[in-house]
Write a protein that holds these residues in place. Sequence first.
Motif, PDB file in Angstrom:
ATOM      1  N   ARG A 114       0.890  -1.145   0.004  1.00 41.92           N
ATOM      2  CA  ARG A 114      -0.114   0.183  -0.067  1.00 41.92           C
ATOM      3  C   ARG A 114       0.914   1.326   0.127  1.00 41.92           C
ATOM      4  NH1 ARG A 114      -4.811   1.765  -1.917  1.00 41.92           N
ATOM      5  NH2 ARG A 114      -5.735   3.399  -0.535  1.00 41.92           N
ATOM      6  N   GLY A 115       1.934   1.273   0.816  1.00 41.21           N
ATOM      7  CA  GLY A 115       2.919   2.428   0.760  1.00 41.21           C
ATOM      8  C   GLY A 115       4.001   2.378  -0.247  1.00 41.21           C
ATOM      9  N   TYR A 116       4.110   1.584  -1.163  1.00 36.17           N
ATOM     10  CA  TYR A 116       5.027   1.190  -1.850  1.00 36.17           C
ATOM     11  C   TYR A 116       5.619   2.566  -2.739  1.00 36.17           C
ATOM     12  CZ  TYR A 116       8.173  -0.372  -5.756  1.00 36.17           C
ATOM     13  OH  TYR A 116       9.039  -0.429  -6.582  1.00 36.17           O
ATOM     14  N   ILE A 117       4.499   3.028  -3.349  1.00 36.92           N
ATOM     15  CA  ILE A 117       4.894   4.269  -4.216  1.00 36.92           C
ATOM     16  C   ILE A 117       5.731   5.348  -3.488  1.00 36.92           C
ATOM     17  CG2 ILE A 117       4.120   5.938  -5.680  1.00 36.92           C
ATOM     18  CD1 ILE A 117       1.694   3.897  -6.541  1.00 36.92           C
ATOM     19  N   ALA A 118       5.104   5.825  -2.350  1.00 37.85           N
ATOM     20  CA  ALA A 118       5.653   6.880  -1.644  1.00 37.85           C
ATOM     21  C   ALA A 118       6.999   6.507  -0.945  1.00 37.85           C
ATOM     22  CB  ALA A 118       4.566   7.191  -0.310  1.00 37.85           C
ATOM     23  N   ILE A 119       6.910   5.150  -0.536  1.00 41.54           N
ATOM     24  CA  ILE A 119       8.430   4.832   0.176  1.00 41.54           C
ATOM     25  C   ILE A 119       9.438   4.884  -0.709  1.00 41.54           C
ATOM     26  CG2 ILE A 119       9.519   2.901   1.418  1.00 41.54           C
ATOM     27  CD1 ILE A 119       6.717   2.315   2.716  1.00 41.54           C
ATOM     28  N   ASN A 120       9.080   4.061  -1.826  1.00 42.85           N
ATOM     29  CA  ASN A 120      10.194   3.914  -3.002  1.00 42.85           C
ATOM     30  C   ASN A 120      10.449   5.174  -3.348  1.00 42.85           C
ATOM     31  OD1 ASN A 120      11.624   2.687  -5.094  1.00 42.85           O
ATOM     32  ND2 ASN A 120      10.114   3.167  -6.602  1.00 42.85           N
ATOM     33  N   PHE A 121       9.624   6.270  -3.954  1.00 45.01           N
ATOM     34  CA  PHE A 121      10.049   7.659  -4.343  1.00 45.01           C
ATOM     35  C   PHE A 121      10.921   8.320  -2.987  1.00 45.01           C
ATOM     36  CE2 PHE A 121       9.148  12.205  -4.313  1.00 45.01           C
ATOM     37  CZ  PHE A 121       9.584  12.570  -5.541  1.00 45.01           C
ATOM     38  N   PHE A 122      10.478   8.335  -1.919  1.00 43.86           N
ATOM     39  CA  PHE A 122      11.045   9.061  -1.053  1.00 43.86           C
ATOM     40  C   PHE A 122      12.539   8.626  -0.835  1.00 43.86           C
ATOM     41  CE2 PHE A 122       6.968  11.076   0.255  1.00 43.86           C
ATOM     42  CZ  PHE A 122       7.471  12.302  -0.079  1.00 43.86           C
ATOM     43  N   LEU A 123      12.589   7.024  -0.721  1.00 42.17           N
ATOM     44  CA  LEU A 123      13.767   6.550  -0.447  1.00 42.17           C
ATOM     45  C   LEU A 123      14.944   6.751  -1.550  1.00 42.17           C
ATOM     46  CD1 LEU A 123      15.698   4.312   1.057  1.00 42.17           C
ATOM     47  CD2 LEU A 123      14.379   2.563  -0.539  1.00 42.17           C
ATOM     48  N   MET A 124      14.584   6.566  -2.657  1.00 38.28           N
ATOM     49  CA  MET A 124      15.423   6.987  -3.920  1.00 38.28           C
ATOM     50  C   MET A 124      15.669   8.532  -4.217  1.00 38.28           C
ATOM     51  SD  MET A 124      15.892   3.870  -4.855  1.00 38.28           S
ATOM     52  CE  MET A 124      16.931   4.151  -6.145  1.00 38.28           C
ATOM     53  N   THR A 125      14.667   9.172  -3.668  1.00 39.95           N
ATOM     54  CA  THR A 125      15.175  10.630  -3.554  1.00 39.95           C
ATOM     55  C   THR A 125      16.130  10.918  -2.661  1.00 39.95           C
ATOM     56  OG1 THR A 125      12.979  11.191  -4.446  1.00 39.95           O
ATOM     57  CG2 THR A 125      14.127  12.917  -3.399  1.00 39.95           C
ATOM     58  N   SER A 126      15.932  10.557  -1.625  1.00 40.54           N
ATOM     59  CA  SER A 126      17.092  10.647  -0.418  1.00 40.54           C
ATOM     60  C   SER A 126      18.455  10.072  -0.942  1.00 40.54           C
ATOM     61  CB  SER A 126      16.248  10.191   0.995  1.00 40.54           C
ATOM     62  OG  SER A 126      16.337   8.745   0.826  1.00 40.54           O
ATOM     63  N   LEU A 127      18.156   9.146  -1.457  1.00 42.30           N
ATOM     64  CA  LEU A 127      19.368   8.413  -1.824  1.00 42.30           C
ATOM     65  C   LEU A 127      20.395   9.380  -3.120  1.00 42.30           C
ATOM     66  CD1 LEU A 127      21.428   6.025  -2.412  1.00 42.30           C
ATOM     67  CD2 LEU A 127      19.913   5.023  -4.152  1.00 42.30           C
ATOM     68  N   LEU A 128      19.661   9.691  -4.057  1.00 41.24           N
ATOM     69  CA  LEU A 128      20.271  10.708  -4.954  1.00 41.24           C
ATOM     70  C   LEU A 128      20.570  11.875  -4.316  1.00 41.24           C
ATOM     71  CD1 LEU A 128      20.664   9.960  -7.883  1.00 41.24           C
ATOM     72  CD2 LEU A 128      18.809  11.584  -8.443  1.00 41.24           C
ATOM     73  N   CYS A 129      19.996  12.579  -3.331  1.00 44.38           N
ATOM     74  CA  CYS A 129      20.208  13.730  -2.760  1.00 44.38           C
ATOM     75  C   CYS A 129      21.673  13.691  -1.954  1.00 44.38           C
ATOM     76  CB  CYS A 129      19.279  14.049  -1.651  1.00 44.38           C
ATOM     77  SG  CYS A 129      17.859  15.144  -2.307  1.00 44.38           S
ATOM     78  N   ASN A 130      21.731  12.233  -1.218  1.00 47.76           N
ATOM     79  CA  ASN A 130      22.837  12.154  -0.268  1.00 47.76           C
ATOM     80  C   ASN A 130      24.163  11.901  -1.169  1.00 47.76           C
ATOM     81  OD1 ASN A 130      25.013  10.073   0.988  1.00 47.76           O
ATOM     82  ND2 ASN A 130      23.420  10.842   2.662  1.00 47.76           N
ATOM     83  N   GLU A 131      24.104  11.364  -2.484  1.00 49.61           N
ATOM     84  CA  GLU A 131      25.245  11.011  -3.577  1.00 49.61           C
ATOM     85  C   GLU A 131      25.616  12.477  -3.929  1.00 49.61           C
ATOM     86  OE1 GLU A 131      23.717   8.415  -6.411  1.00 49.61           O
ATOM     87  OE2 GLU A 131      23.595   6.728  -5.313  1.00 49.61           O
ATOM     88  N   TYR A 132      24.472  13.244  -4.397  1.00 52.79           N
ATOM     89  CA  TYR A 132      24.905  14.476  -5.050  1.00 52.79           C
ATOM     90  C   TYR A 132      25.524  15.761  -4.120  1.00 52.79           C
ATOM     91  CZ  TYR A 132      24.336  12.787  -9.778  1.00 52.79           C
ATOM     92  OH  TYR A 132      24.375  12.042 -10.852  1.00 52.79           O
ATOM     93  N   ILE A 133      25.334  15.542  -2.888  1.00 50.35           N
ATOM     94  CA  ILE A 133      25.630  16.529  -1.922  1.00 50.35           C
ATOM     95  C   ILE A 133      27.172  15.986  -1.784  1.00 50.35           C
ATOM     96  CG2 ILE A 133      25.689  17.068   0.495  1.00 50.35           C
ATOM     97  CD1 ILE A 133      22.511  16.869   0.312  1.00 50.35           C
ATOM     98  N   LEU A 134      27.482  14.682  -1.776  1.00 50.49           N
ATOM     99  CA  LEU A 134      28.663  14.474  -1.666  1.00 50.49           C
ATOM    100  C   LEU A 134      29.562  14.904  -2.893  1.00 50.49           C
ATOM    101  CD1 LEU A 134      28.703  10.718  -0.085  1.00 50.49           C
ATOM    102  CD2 LEU A 134      29.821  12.857   0.721  1.00 50.49           C
ATOM    103  N   VAL A 135      28.949  15.005  -4.046  1.00 49.68           N
ATOM    104  CA  VAL A 135      29.528  15.487  -5.225  1.00 49.68           C
ATOM    105  C   VAL A 135      29.825  16.959  -4.773  1.00 49.68           C
ATOM    106  CG1 VAL A 135      29.115  16.059  -7.654  1.00 49.68           C
ATOM    107  CG2 VAL A 135      28.694  13.955  -6.845  1.00 49.68           C
ATOM    108  N   LEU A 136      28.939  17.833  -4.435  1.00 49.21           N
ATOM    109  CA  LEU A 136      29.131  18.991  -4.235  1.00 49.21           C
ATOM    110  C   LEU A 136      30.004  19.085  -3.003  1.00 49.21           C
ATOM    111  CD1 LEU A 136      25.440  20.477  -3.988  1.00 49.21           C
ATOM    112  CD2 LEU A 136      27.068  20.497  -5.518  1.00 49.21           C
ATOM    113  N   VAL A 137      30.362  18.362  -2.055  1.00 46.41           N
ATOM    114  CA  VAL A 137      31.251  18.471  -1.167  1.00 46.41           C
ATOM    115  C   VAL A 137      32.549  18.274  -1.820  1.00 46.41           C
ATOM    116  CG1 VAL A 137      32.442  17.387   0.882  1.00 46.41           C
ATOM    117  CG2 VAL A 137      29.957  17.627   0.778  1.00 46.41           C
ATOM    118  N   SER A 138      32.661  17.323  -2.735  1.00 43.73           N
ATOM    119  CA  SER A 138      34.120  17.131  -3.424  1.00 43.73           C
ATOM    120  C   SER A 138      34.425  18.516  -4.361  1.00 43.73           C
ATOM    121  CB  SER A 138      33.890  15.814  -4.444  1.00 43.73           C
ATOM    122  OG  SER A 138      33.622  14.755  -3.556  1.00 43.73           O
ATOM    123  N   ILE A 139      33.361  18.982  -4.898  1.00 46.17           N
ATOM    124  CA  ILE A 139      33.974  20.209  -5.572  1.00 46.17           C
ATOM    125  C   ILE A 139      34.310  21.093  -4.964  1.00 46.17           C
ATOM    126  CG2 ILE A 139      32.858  21.812  -7.278  1.00 46.17           C
ATOM    127  CD1 ILE A 139      30.743  19.906  -8.470  1.00 46.17           C
TER     128      ILE A 139
END
Length: 347
Positions: A114-139
């Motif tokens: 029942r909660g799959y769509i919301a859980i999947n969206f927020f999980l993958m969004t937070s994952l990508l945010c985490n990755e690209y914030i590290l990219v910003l930190v590297s720069i």
Amino acid sequence: MIGHLNDSQYDIINTANSSVLDKSLGRPSTRDDILFIMYGVLVPLVVFFGYVGNVMTVVVLQKKTMKPITSIYLQALVFSDIAFITCAFIALSMPILLATCLDPDIGLNVFNTRGYIAINFFLMTSLLCNEYILVLVSIDRYVCVCHSQKHTQIFSRTKVILSIIGVVCFSAIYNIPRIVAVKIEVSPCSNTSASVTCYSVLMTEFGESFLYQKVYAVWIYAVVNFVIPLMVIVNLNIPIVRKLWRKQIKCKRLGMRRNSAKDHVTLVLILIMAIFALIQTLGFINQVYYTYSLEDSHSTTYLVDVVNVLYVINSSINFIIYIAIGEKFRTTFSQLVQARCIKKTGQ
């Protein structure tokens, strides 16, 4: 960063959680105990530890003991870690805990679906945010160490905040196709006498299309989630390490034993990004391994589980690295703990 939680997430999560259902229905599985220990015991403990550590990190960073630019990036990184471990706990641990403690249908066919769509969206969004914030930190670290005279010209508080907002917006927009690729429908419960309404996750017409299944879910996913972050982080951190190494040799020749506070911060972030790169590489190997016809292999499934746990651990232990290497952070952290202990003693 959950390596396997791509567009095959539903199949793999059901593979992991189905063992709980099999056990409750009297069908023993060799994966039962291992999966429960990993997702029902280990992940919740790591997430709790991560909450405590990340909250304490935010409190220390609020003391403004380092440059504002660095502090903003670190706080953004901490909040993305908190968002990610929260979503990971909901996606990985909650279904198994509910299925084990309450009822398999509640955990797997109600909460998990029942909660799959919301859980999947927020999980993958937070994952990508985490990755690209590290990219910003590297720069930021690359410019600060290798082109320090240009750092103040390129980076400002406003630019840094806008770049973080841009990463959040990009991550959310990029993951919108995941919302329209699946649909939730009522389905029969595993237990015919269940008093709850059960659901199943089905692919929509768009979700079954070549554009989504291959282009978005495989190639774009691999480039955006793995190739770009890894390439940027590795290529920027190699010259940073070389620069710091040459500086360290020069300091030894001059009889200087201690690094500057800026170097301590850089070393902390390099270690964090090195761990991230290692786990992200494992995630990429897992993604390739799963994609190319090995999804029914037990070894593939276990690799998925191991990578998942490593991602959660990675987002929960960064504060330990801050304490171990960051001298200024360690000093502020110690002062904060002592102040609270004295306050409690006085009361």
